[in-house]
Design an enzyme around this catalytic site. Structure first.
Site: not given
Ligand code: AMP
Length: 283
Positions: A36-37, A177, A186-187
């Site tokens: 996703g990232h 994603v 997701s993490s």
């Molecule tokens: P985080 O590390 O969870 O704060 O996410 C950092 C960025 O990655 C944020 O803009 C999230 O929305 C994006 N993100 C996290 N998971 C996904 C995913 N599965 N698909 C697309 N973007 C994602």
């Protein structure tokens, strides 16, 4: 890939980019990177000359009983993944670097778009997000910044932040994603038990059913009740919320007003998962 751990190091590298007249794309994250990232990085690399990623688990956006301490972290692997994906500059500040005196003197307070969904069940969360993103925008001064629609409420808040405070930054929302079975990457997915991992795709299945029902013109409250029951019947999780609102204002849906978001949060034993779908109806 350049690694900057301090603001001074970050700005030294940014100055070099600026001298070369490069457009900067910014991808803020909390690390424990997954595809996703990486999608955000890919988009940034298409649209800009230099991609700056930050990895910072921001204590300000976690409530007192939330998972700040046990949020998954793996710096070594993240560095490798970022390098492989072609990130140009990776900013890895400590909490002390971002909040040198413990707390800031001035915090952002988000006054709209946060009385529902995650804003409602995580009071103060989006204040913390807006505060850290404002700081990072100031430090990095990107032309474009990339955010995932998996966190659609966050995207709505960041749009408002940029508009209200005149950041000369274009926000690029990136589609969610998913794993092959539909689970949003997701993490926090690592905290699902094997059984919960099998159940988790039902969040997205419910959202897809919701999309069909919206397009068919079913009543909002009927869809909400049906989808909540559907998830409760197919998973052991507890539905924290399942709501349908206008997007990006996140207000009650007025007939035929578009687009709408169906957003869900489900608490499993060790992980709270969120997902959503945004539907642009035929006019
Ligand atoms: P985080 O590390 O969870 O704060 O996410 C950092 C960025 O990655 C944020 O803009 C999230 O929305 C994006 N993100 C996290 N998971 C996904 C995913 N599965 N698909 C697309 N973007 C994602």
């Amino acid at each position: 890939m350049i690694i900057a751990r301090t603001i001074q190091e970050l700005q030294a590298s940014l100055q070099e980019f600026e001298k070369e007249g490069k457009d900067i794309g910014f991808v803020p994250t909390m690390g424990f990177l997954h595809e996703g990232h990486m999608e955000l990085v890919k988009e940034s690399k298409i649209k800009t000359d230099k991609t700056v990623m930050s990895i910072f688990v921001n204590p300000l956006q976690f409530g007192p009983n939330e998972d700040f301490d046990r949020y998954p972290r793996d710096e070594e692997k993240d560095i490798q993944l970022a390098r492989n994906e072609g990130v140009d500059l990776l900013f890895l500040p400590t909490v002390e670097e971002m909040y040198p005196n413990g707390n800031l003197t001035i915090n952002m307070v988000v006054t709209k778009r946060t009385d529902v969904l995650c804003g409602k069940s995580r009071p103060g969360h989006f204040d913390g997000v807006a505060t850290v993103v404002a700081k990072l925008f100031q430090l990095i001064r990107p032309q474009l910044a990339f955010f995932g629609l998996k966190d659609a409420q966050q995207v709505a808040v960041i749009h408002a932040l940029v508009e209200d405070y005149h950041f000369p930054i274009e926000i690029v929302p990136v589609p969610t994603v998913r794993e092959h079975d539909g689970l949003a990457k997701s993490s926090r997915n690592v905290y699902l038990s094997d059984q919960e991992r099998l159940e988790a795709p039902y969040l997205y299945k419910a959202l897809q059913k919701g999309r069909e029902a919206i397009l068919k013109g079913d009543s909002i409250s009927g869809i909400r009740d049906y989808l909540t029951a559907y998830i409760e019947n197919h998973t052991s999780g507890e539905v924290d919320y399942l709501e349908i609102y206008s997007y990006p204002d996140l207000e009650m849906v007025i007939e035929d007003q578009q687009p709408v978001i169906i957003a869900v949060a489900v608490k499993f034993s060790q992980a709270r998962l969120i997902d959503n779908i945004i539907i642009t109806q035929k006019s």
